[in-house]
Design a protein around this motif. Structure first.
Motif, mmCIF file in Angstrom:
data_model
loop_
_atom_site.group_PDB
_atom_site.id
_atom_site.type_symbol
_atom_site.label_atom_id
_atom_site.label_comp_id
_atom_site.label_asym_id
_atom_site.label_seq_id
_atom_site.Cartn_x
_atom_site.Cartn_y
_atom_site.Cartn_z
ATOM 1 N N THR A 70 -10.179 6.893 6.182
ATOM 2 C CA THR A 70 -10.878 6.299 5.038
ATOM 3 C C THR A 70 -9.882 5.757 4.023
ATOM 4 N N ALA A 71 -8.836 6.531 3.756
ATOM 5 C CA ALA A 71 -7.804 6.073 2.820
ATOM 6 C C ALA A 71 -7.118 4.822 3.361
ATOM 7 N N ASN A 74 -4.660 10.260 0.912
ATOM 8 C CA ASN A 74 -5.246 10.747 2.168
ATOM 9 C C ASN A 74 -5.549 12.237 2.117
ATOM 10 N N LYS A 94 -9.644 12.647 6.646
ATOM 11 C CA LYS A 94 -9.850 11.733 5.523
ATOM 12 C C LYS A 94 -8.874 10.559 5.545
ATOM 13 N N ALA A 128 -3.369 5.078 -2.159
ATOM 14 C CA ALA A 128 -4.586 5.614 -1.544
ATOM 15 C C ALA A 128 -4.288 7.045 -1.111
ATOM 16 N N SER A 155 -8.428 2.608 5.399
ATOM 17 C CA SER A 155 -9.382 1.503 5.298
ATOM 18 C C SER A 155 -9.445 0.941 3.889
ATOM 19 N N THR A 156 -9.265 1.807 2.895
ATOM 20 C CA THR A 156 -9.237 1.356 1.506
ATOM 21 C C THR A 156 -8.088 0.379 1.278
ATOM 22 N N LEU A 157 -6.929 0.692 1.844
ATOM 23 C CA LEU A 157 -5.775 -0.196 1.695
ATOM 24 C C LEU A 157 -5.998 -1.519 2.408
ATOM 25 N N SER A 206 -8.866 -2.984 2.823
ATOM 26 C CA SER A 206 -9.801 -3.758 2.000
ATOM 27 C C SER A 206 -9.138 -4.314 0.746
ATOM 28 N N GLU A 207 -8.035 -3.701 0.321
ATOM 29 C CA GLU A 207 -7.307 -4.177 -0.866
ATOM 30 C C GLU A 207 -6.431 -5.374 -0.548
ATOM 31 N N GLY A 249 0.817 -1.207 0.000
ATOM 32 C CA GLY A 249 0.000 0.000 0.000
ATOM 33 C C GLY A 249 0.853 1.261 0.000
ATOM 34 N N PHE A 281 0.313 4.950 1.048
ATOM 35 C CA PHE A 281 -0.584 5.837 1.795
ATOM 36 C C PHE A 281 0.029 7.235 1.794
#
Length: 410
Positions: free
Chosen positions: A109-110, A100, A106, A98, A112-114, A116-117, A54, A56
């Protein structure tokens, strides 16, 4: 007899046509399999598995310029080492970005995206506030993160899944205080930061503690988020008769401060932390009498071979050039991003697994000789660092000059 001869002739023609239908030395495609179009290669048996790393970073917002440069270093490292051996298996490395957005609200949320990936490890972020905000997300998901240039101590304290490869603010603040006192002969310094910003507050607090310990005094000020007029603050510094100004703010704010300092012909030296080590900040000082001195992680020229190859790569793609601020000047954060990517690969190799917890455990054993120096992890997962680079803006030639190195002992 005529019918027999006719039948025999027909059979001969059938076999002849069959023979002509397949050129010598080529095999027919078995029924049920597809042929490969010309110019394309077939995928090898058992496609290479993928491990996700990831990224970030702030790719937009006040720190977007820094985030893009940090990511450039990771992308360059990936171009050189796009695969990694994990155990006995070679994996393709996929960088998963992702954004941020330079915003601590924010950042979760960024993060959490990683999660989920399904990334095995995370690199970033540029900006301590976003790192602190996202830390609990990575910790809960048990995914290790390597902070690249987020220097606030709170990024790693109490979070066993957050590491970092850079020095931290108690060290950086002390280096700046030593430089102000010893190199500038300053006894009174004006400090200016964004109210509520963890990074700004941290650097200023550590600087103040160290500077006052050297017998100096400070005049402290803060400005509110989204402020764009810094003239009154700069005039206050002048009226206070200070010997230097410390402003460890974001790229967006620092470019405005430099432009307004230039307009008023400010002659007081300005000290900046690593966030001011950016091409756009330098350009804002061009043609002025501003004395800008910053602490950072690497000086161009430190590794000539690396520098030359990285510049060639930047210039090979217009998007790379744009993300580097429009030129091929090497930013320290890019080199830190390069080293961080390679540290992640070392952890994956040591873990012998893509399992994130195993990778976290392996980080403690990483021993890597990077472009920015030797990297091992000590207390709280912070890199063991004892050296900062000094850059001084050459406003006549729009470049940085090498101000040497400094440790807290110096």
């Amino acid at each position: 007899m005529k019918k027999f001869l006719a039948l025999l002739l027909a059979l001969v023609m059938v076999f002849a046509l069959a023979a002509c239908g397949e050129p010598a030395g080529e095999e027919t495609t078995p029924a049920g399999e597809e042929t490969t179009p010309a110019g394309e290669e077939t995928a090898p048996a058992g496609d290479m598995p993928t491990v996700k790393i990831g990224v970030f970073e702030p790719l937009t917002g006040d720190s977007g310029a820094g985030g893009k440069q940090e990511m450039l270093g990771m992308q360059y490292a990936h171009s050189l080492q796009p695969t990694v051996m994990i155990g006995d298996t070679e994996y393709a490395v996929e960088l998963v970005p992702a954004d941020n957005a330079s915003d601590s609200s924010k950042a979760p949320t960024a993060a959490s995206t990683l999660v989920s990936e399904g990334v095995s490890i995370v690199l970033g972020t540029y900006g301590s506030s976003s790192a602190i905000a996202a830390g609990p997300i990575f910790e809960q998901a048990q995914i290790p993160a390597i902070g690249v240039t987020c220097t606030n101590p709170q990024v790693t304290v109490g979070n066993e899944f957050y590491f970092r490869t850079c020095f931290i603010d108690p060290f950086q603040g002390t280096v700046l205080a030593n430089y102000a006192s010893e190199q500038l002969g300053a006894t009174k310094v004006y400090t200016l930061g964004e109210a509520g910003n963890d990074y700004d507050t941290g650097v200023i607090n550590y600087f103040t503690e160290a500077f006052e310990g050297l017998g100096g005094t400070t005049v402290a000020d803060t400005f509110q988020t989204n402020n764009s007029d810094f003239t009154s603050y700069l005039n206050k510094a002048v009226s206070e008769g200070v010997d230097a100004i410390l402003t460890p703010v974001s790229i967006a704010y620092s470019t405005q401060i430099m432009a307004q300092a230039k307009a008023m012909n400010l002659e007081i030296p300005i000290l900046g932390s690593d966030t001011l080590d950016n091409n756009t900040v330098l350009e804002a000082t061009q043609g002025s009498s501003i004395q800008l001195i910053v602490t950072t992680f690497y000086n161009e020229g430190g590794d000539p071979e690396f520098d030359a190859n990285f510049k060639e790569w930047i210039n090979s793609d217009p998007e790379n050039l744009t993300n580097n601020g429009g030129n091929d000047m090497i930013a320290a954060v890019s080199v830190m991003g390069f080293d961080a990517y390679n540290v992640a690969l070392e952890a994956l190799k040591l873990a012998g697994s893509t399992d994130s917890v195993a990778v976290k455990d392996a980080l403690w054993d990483v021993d890597y000789e990077g472009i920015t120096g030797h990297i091992t992890f000590g207390e709280n997962g912070d890199a063991v660092r004892d050296l900062a680079y000094i850059k001084i803006a050459d406003t006549a030639n729009n470049t940085w000059t090498n101000g040497g190195t400094q440790t807290v002992a110096e």
